[in-house]
Scaffold this motif. Sequence first.
Motif, PDB file in Angstrom:
ATOM      1  N   TYR A 148      29.592  30.383  58.378  1.00 46.70           N
ATOM      2  CA  TYR A 148      28.725  31.534  58.642  1.00 46.70           C
ATOM      3  C   TYR A 148      27.264  31.136  58.437  1.00 46.70           C
ATOM      4  O   TYR A 148      26.909  30.626  57.371  1.00 46.70           O
ATOM      5  CB  TYR A 148      29.089  32.675  57.677  1.00 46.70           C
ATOM      6  N   PRO A 149      26.401  31.375  59.437  1.00 48.84           N
ATOM      7  CA  PRO A 149      24.967  31.128  59.219  1.00 48.84           C
ATOM      8  C   PRO A 149      24.365  32.277  58.398  1.00 48.84           C
ATOM      9  O   PRO A 149      24.556  33.441  58.747  1.00 48.84           O
ATOM     10  CB  PRO A 149      24.370  31.128  60.631  1.00 48.84           C
ATOM     11  N   ILE A 150      23.691  31.943  57.323  1.00 47.67           N
ATOM     12  CA  ILE A 150      23.134  32.954  56.426  1.00 47.67           C
ATOM     13  C   ILE A 150      21.642  32.712  56.236  1.00 47.67           C
ATOM     14  O   ILE A 150      21.213  31.604  55.923  1.00 47.67           O
ATOM     15  CB  ILE A 150      23.810  32.887  55.029  1.00 47.67           C
ATOM     16  N   TYR A 151      20.864  33.773  56.420  1.00 46.62           N
ATOM     17  CA  TYR A 151      19.429  33.718  56.130  1.00 46.62           C
ATOM     18  C   TYR A 151      19.042  35.092  55.635  1.00 46.62           C
ATOM     19  O   TYR A 151      19.153  36.074  56.368  1.00 46.62           O
ATOM     20  CB  TYR A 151      18.647  33.369  57.394  1.00 46.62           C
ATOM     21  N   ARG A 152      18.649  35.180  54.392  1.00 46.42           N
ATOM     22  CA  ARG A 152      18.337  36.489  53.811  1.00 46.42           C
ATOM     23  C   ARG A 152      17.479  36.277  52.577  1.00 46.42           C
ATOM     24  O   ARG A 152      17.136  35.145  52.227  1.00 46.42           O
ATOM     25  CB  ARG A 152      19.617  37.239  53.466  1.00 46.42           C
ATOM     26  N   ARG A 153      17.194  37.372  51.916  1.00 45.01           N
ATOM     27  CA  ARG A 153      16.276  37.350  50.780  1.00 45.01           C
ATOM     28  C   ARG A 153      16.711  36.368  49.687  1.00 45.01           C
ATOM     29  O   ARG A 153      15.879  35.682  49.098  1.00 45.01           O
ATOM     30  CB  ARG A 153      16.217  38.771  50.218  1.00 45.01           C
ATOM     31  N   GLU A 185      15.662  50.193  47.464  1.00 43.51           N
ATOM     32  CA  GLU A 185      15.740  48.741  47.296  1.00 43.51           C
ATOM     33  C   GLU A 185      17.192  48.254  47.229  1.00 43.51           C
ATOM     34  O   GLU A 185      17.449  47.123  46.812  1.00 43.51           O
ATOM     35  CB  GLU A 185      15.007  48.333  46.016  1.00 43.51           C
ATOM     36  N   ALA A 186      18.129  49.120  47.620  1.00 46.46           N
ATOM     37  CA  ALA A 186      19.552  48.830  47.394  1.00 46.46           C
ATOM     38  C   ALA A 186      20.004  47.504  47.989  1.00 46.46           C
ATOM     39  O   ALA A 186      20.827  46.806  47.400  1.00 46.46           O
ATOM     40  CB  ALA A 186      20.397  49.967  47.955  1.00 46.46           C
ATOM     41  N   ALA A 187      19.495  47.137  49.156  1.00 35.89           N
ATOM     42  CA  ALA A 187      19.960  45.903  49.791  1.00 35.89           C
ATOM     43  C   ALA A 187      19.091  44.712  49.406  1.00 35.89           C
ATOM     44  O   ALA A 187      19.330  43.605  49.857  1.00 35.89           O
ATOM     45  CB  ALA A 187      19.960  46.069  51.307  1.00 35.89           C
ATOM     46  N   GLN A 188      18.066  44.946  48.592  1.00 28.04           N
ATOM     47  CA  GLN A 188      17.155  43.861  48.230  1.00 28.04           C
ATOM     48  C   GLN A 188      17.198  43.624  46.725  1.00 28.04           C
ATOM     49  O   GLN A 188      18.113  43.024  46.223  1.00 28.04           O
ATOM     50  CB  GLN A 188      15.736  44.192  48.711  1.00 28.04           C
ATOM     51  N   ALA A 189      16.190  44.124  45.997  1.00 33.62           N
ATOM     52  CA  ALA A 189      16.133  43.876  44.553  1.00 33.62           C
ATOM     53  C   ALA A 189      17.228  44.631  43.810  1.00 33.62           C
ATOM     54  O   ALA A 189      17.574  44.286  42.690  1.00 33.62           O
ATOM     55  CB  ALA A 189      14.758  44.265  44.024  1.00 33.62           C
ATOM     56  N   GLY A 190      17.757  45.699  44.411  1.00 35.29           N
ATOM     57  CA  GLY A 190      18.834  46.442  43.780  1.00 35.29           C
ATOM     58  C   GLY A 190      18.423  47.842  43.377  1.00 35.29           C
ATOM     59  O   GLY A 190      17.333  48.311  43.704  1.00 35.29           O
ATOM     60  N   ALA A 195       2.221  36.438  30.826  1.00 33.99           N
ATOM     61  CA  ALA A 195       1.994  36.773  32.238  1.00 33.99           C
ATOM     62  C   ALA A 195       3.197  36.389  33.085  1.00 33.99           C
ATOM     63  O   ALA A 195       4.018  35.567  32.682  1.00 33.99           O
ATOM     64  CB  ALA A 195       0.761  36.058  32.748  1.00 33.99           C
ATOM     65  N   GLY A 196       3.282  36.974  34.264  1.00 31.49           N
ATOM     66  CA  GLY A 196       4.348  36.602  35.184  1.00 31.49           C
ATOM     67  C   GLY A 196       4.039  37.060  36.600  1.00 31.49           C
ATOM     68  O   GLY A 196       3.106  37.836  36.819  1.00 31.49           O
ATOM     69  N   GLU A 197       4.810  36.544  37.546  1.00 30.99           N
ATOM     70  CA  GLU A 197       4.759  37.029  38.926  1.00 30.99           C
ATOM     71  C   GLU A 197       6.055  37.787  39.127  1.00 30.99           C
ATOM     72  O   GLU A 197       7.130  37.218  38.992  1.00 30.99           O
ATOM     73  CB  GLU A 197       4.700  35.872  39.918  1.00 30.99           C
ATOM     74  N   CYS A 198       5.959  39.062  39.438  1.00 30.38           N
ATOM     75  CA  CYS A 198       7.164  39.877  39.586  1.00 30.38           C
ATOM     76  C   CYS A 198       7.549  39.943  41.061  1.00 30.38           C
ATOM     77  O   CYS A 198       6.718  40.287  41.899  1.00 30.38           O
ATOM     78  CB  CYS A 198       6.891  41.270  39.036  1.00 30.38           C
ATOM     79  N   GLY A 199       8.793  39.618  41.355  1.00 29.04           N
ATOM     80  CA  GLY A 199       9.252  39.611  42.750  1.00 29.04           C
ATOM     81  C   GLY A 199      10.096  40.833  43.078  1.00 29.04           C
ATOM     82  O   GLY A 199      10.941  41.250  42.299  1.00 29.04           O
ATOM     83  N   LYS A 200       9.829  41.420  44.229  1.00 24.54           N
ATOM     84  CA  LYS A 200      10.601  42.587  44.672  1.00 24.54           C
ATOM     85  C   LYS A 200      10.311  42.801  46.153  1.00 24.54           C
ATOM     86  O   LYS A 200       9.326  42.298  46.682  1.00 24.54           O
ATOM     87  CB  LYS A 200      10.153  43.799  43.848  1.00 24.54           C
ATOM     88  N   GLY A 201      11.142  43.603  46.789  1.00 22.65           N
ATOM     89  CA  GLY A 201      10.869  43.985  48.173  1.00 22.65           C
ATOM     90  C   GLY A 201      11.476  43.033  49.179  1.00 22.65           C
ATOM     91  O   GLY A 201      12.111  42.041  48.843  1.00 22.65           O
ATOM     92  N   ASP A 202      11.281  43.357  50.448  1.00 21.74           N
ATOM     93  CA  ASP A 202      11.786  42.531  51.534  1.00 21.74           C
ATOM     94  C   ASP A 202      10.892  42.781  52.742  1.00 21.74           C
ATOM     95  O   ASP A 202      10.940  43.878  53.292  1.00 21.74           O
ATOM     96  CB  ASP A 202      13.235  42.908  51.840  1.00 21.74           C
ATOM     97  N   PRO A 203      10.041  41.827  53.113  1.00 26.56           N
ATOM     98  CA  PRO A 203       9.917  40.488  52.549  1.00 26.56           C
ATOM     99  C   PRO A 203       9.423  40.527  51.112  1.00 26.56           C
ATOM    100  O   PRO A 203       8.788  41.488  50.690  1.00 26.56           O
ATOM    101  CB  PRO A 203       8.889  39.796  53.469  1.00 26.56           C
ATOM    102  N   MET A 204       9.745  39.449  50.405  1.00 26.53           N
ATOM    103  CA  MET A 204       9.432  39.371  48.989  1.00 26.53           C
ATOM    104  C   MET A 204       7.950  39.604  48.724  1.00 26.53           C
ATOM    105  O   MET A 204       7.093  39.073  49.418  1.00 26.53           O
ATOM    106  CB  MET A 204       9.833  37.985  48.491  1.00 26.53           C
ATOM    107  N   GLN A 205       7.677  40.448  47.748  1.00 23.39           N
ATOM    108  CA  GLN A 205       6.297  40.670  47.310  1.00 23.39           C
ATOM    109  C   GLN A 205       6.181  40.206  45.862  1.00 23.39           C
ATOM    110  O   GLN A 205       6.787  40.799  44.977  1.00 23.39           O
ATOM    111  CB  GLN A 205       5.946  42.148  47.373  1.00 23.39           C
TER     112      GLN A 205
END
Lengths: 444, 472
Positions: free
Chosen positions: A417-422, B256-261, B437-447
């Motif tokens: 399966y090709p996968i590309y996602r977050r 954010e269910a399909a990304q960060a949760g 300090a930190g870089e916080c990642g979230k979102g899609d595309p990642m922010q």
Amino acid sequence: MNMKEVLDRLAVHLSDVDHRAIVLTHSKIDQIRFSRNKLDIGISYDETKFKVFLAKRYDGQRKTIEFEGSTEEDVLEKINFFKFSLDKLPPNPLYGGMNEISYSYPKPRYDEKLLEMDAKGAVEQAIEAALSAGAKRVAGTLYIYDTETYLKTKFTEGYDRNVYASLSVRAFIDKTISGHRVNSVSKSSDFDPEETGRKAGEMAKLDNMNRIKVPAGKYKTILGPLAAAGLLGTIGRMTSAAAVVMGFSPFTFDKLGKKIASEKFTFISSADKEFIGYRLFDEEGVPVKETKIFDKGTFKTHLHSTSTANLLKAKGIPAEPTGNAGILYPHARQLIVEPGDSSFEEMVENVDRGLFVSNVRYTRFQSYVTGDFSTIPRDTFLYIENGKIKGSVRGLRLNGNVIEFLKNIRALSKDRYPIYRREAEIPTVTPYLLVEDVAFTEAR
Amino acid sequence: MYMKDRLLALVEEALRLGAKYAEARFYNSPSTSIVVQNGNPIQIVSTTDFGVAVRVIYENGMGFASTNRIEEITELPKKAIKMAKAAQRKNPIKLSEDKFEKVSYKVLQKKSLGLEDRIELLKDLDKHVSEGIERSTRTFMLHETIERRVFVNSEGAEVEHEIPRINLFYNLTVMANGDAESYMNEVGRSGGFERFNEDLFDEVRRNMLVLKDVLENARPFAPGTYDVILGPSVIGLAAHESSGHPMEADRIFGREAAQAGESFIDPEGERRLGKRIGSEVVNVVDDPTVEGSYGYYLYDDEGVKARRRYLYKEGIINEPLMNREYAAVLDTLSNAAGRSSEFDREPIPRMSTTFVEPGDRKLEELLEDIKKGIRIETYTERNIDDIRRNQRYVGSDARYIENGEKKFRIRRPVIELTTKTRRSSIDAVGNDLKFYAGECGKGDPMQGVPVRMGGPHVRMRNVYIFPAPRGE
């Protein structure tokens, strides 16, 4: 605007540096985000980016600098500033040169039909299919990419265009019962939002079994394509020669040529295959090619640019550029795992007491050099006993060491399966993996 | 034409085309990154986050369009509306009814450094850190960005800011006897290089010496139940990961269910606003207005004026982090958590400076009645599930404690617990406060957005701890 002419004009101002590479990308991306069965936002991105690498020789050593810009004027201004800044900078002992061969590349191949799709209709179709399969709510993202790349170095120049799409659908029955499916394609004929939604819904339904309390311990574990792509992308990144030098990898140079992974594992960096990570050349103009990183378990090569390959050769270690992105820091554009001969069902039948992990997230390392990590199973997570799926599992965390993990691969599926996602940022084509002795710990 | 006027013209055009709401942003933020590896500068990169974006609400859809191509800027209102048409919902989209200002602010750099001086700083740091250590690798990445942003909307907001931010990330590994131990961390500030001084050098050196000490002197310990002292670094991380993230309103409502949760907080369930979640000795705050913080800002990326917010007050779930869309869902005003990391990213609810408020106990008091315990000052690996309930912290600088005294060094102790266990096990909070300090990642595309996190030393009772499983 004629992009080739822009690059020609900029190159005139760089005739006095020893090495230079200008990469101009023009990306047009459309995205639709959705959650709770509704569309959240439509987004359009339109970006031009110039990426410039310069190297100049001083007393037998080279100094390097990289910069980015968004317009010809902006880049020209930076060229004039940074070209002279080089004089004041110290040499870069980790720069070993760049490609000096002139290549001609094939014509780009892409499927423009992907750009004509009804994005809203596709998303609605995926949501509807997931709901029909049993999901209560659905979330995800659809991306459609169209990227043109122009390259000009002192020695070669090229043009590439890539069109691809990726649909990610996560289907929920409740907050902790879910299934996830991704459809990443470079051909319109492979794009199937209905099937993607339906499979995500079916995976959620599979996860909606009786909860079984499984104790912490070691288990034979089947990793689904999403889980495998997440881990293999991290492992692929670690095989960059630059990662080893910078302390981000357990794949040290003394492991080259040794059988450190399972006989069944062949792992390829290969942007020449027409999946989503398909490209014609890398950032220094080396044509992409198939490079076996692991061949039947033997660690064959790190990922190399001309620079890292030359530095290793100078130390007596054989190395060739592998046609990967990045001049100073080579990394894979597309990773491919050779298939096995099992089906998912046969894998399950061969597990006496084990787990199926469909997806993982938040992989973190105690030390990149030792390779010790943990990651969190998410979505469909099942307990298998005597070759049968018995129920769903929660609360366990997968622990491992990347080298042990590769050593313990026992079977691979024939379907890939090709996968590309977050969570799998390097496009990866992977089968299901069956891995022995995977440690799981438990939160209390 | 001045950029703000151009943005206002874009907003006007979007309204003319039928948008109910429109906003426009221009970011022009130059950055420079320098990588020094084992004392050698190996990479110098200069980039710019440069471009314009328009966001609209058109009929029942939200659309966003961005470009960094000058000739395309005037097309953005039309494109944003086209994208809104492609994302129509059944119900109207509302935004909170916030008040807006016309304002401009700037953070000054008390000390700035040129490119060569920054390289020298990193080389000096590397020398200081590695002195006397036989085998090690050190990678330092110094990143400076001058964040210049202009934001306008159709409701009267006109906000301009200039905030310089500096971040130092480092990855240290010490090798001995065929084994290795590593540590990564980052230091970040808004402002100039004034805080990059001897104290920082000594802190990085201390972390390096811990790795050497772990390899040479760590002794085994048995898995079991211990009282634990967690240092500000671990508490800050926990405040961010398991207290801050679940209070982001878009997670709570499933966006954010399909990304960060999502979040363990359920707007209609047992864990909703106003319900007790933890010990009454714990307050968790998020505050964008802390001067000098890496996560500092005075107006968010929707033009709303920032203020301190208590996420949890005396153990009660108090106030989520909201952008305007989710403030409207909760029928309240935005608390200025809408941040977009770059010009081409939509503003979504984010943290800034998140910390556990200090209590009244001295560190010695926290330690004195521990009979059998473990003190963890810094961490290496860590992760948390996507509803922010099941979390893990692996200690880097960690010691075994007996009768209130540090006895011996231990290696990679693992705490793996639920948010509820963590909060309810806390019985005392120290009176100190330190930030990271930190870089916080979230979102899609990642922010990735700059944030800061911190807290005091905290004591927890009866926590199960085990040595990290290791490769053979």
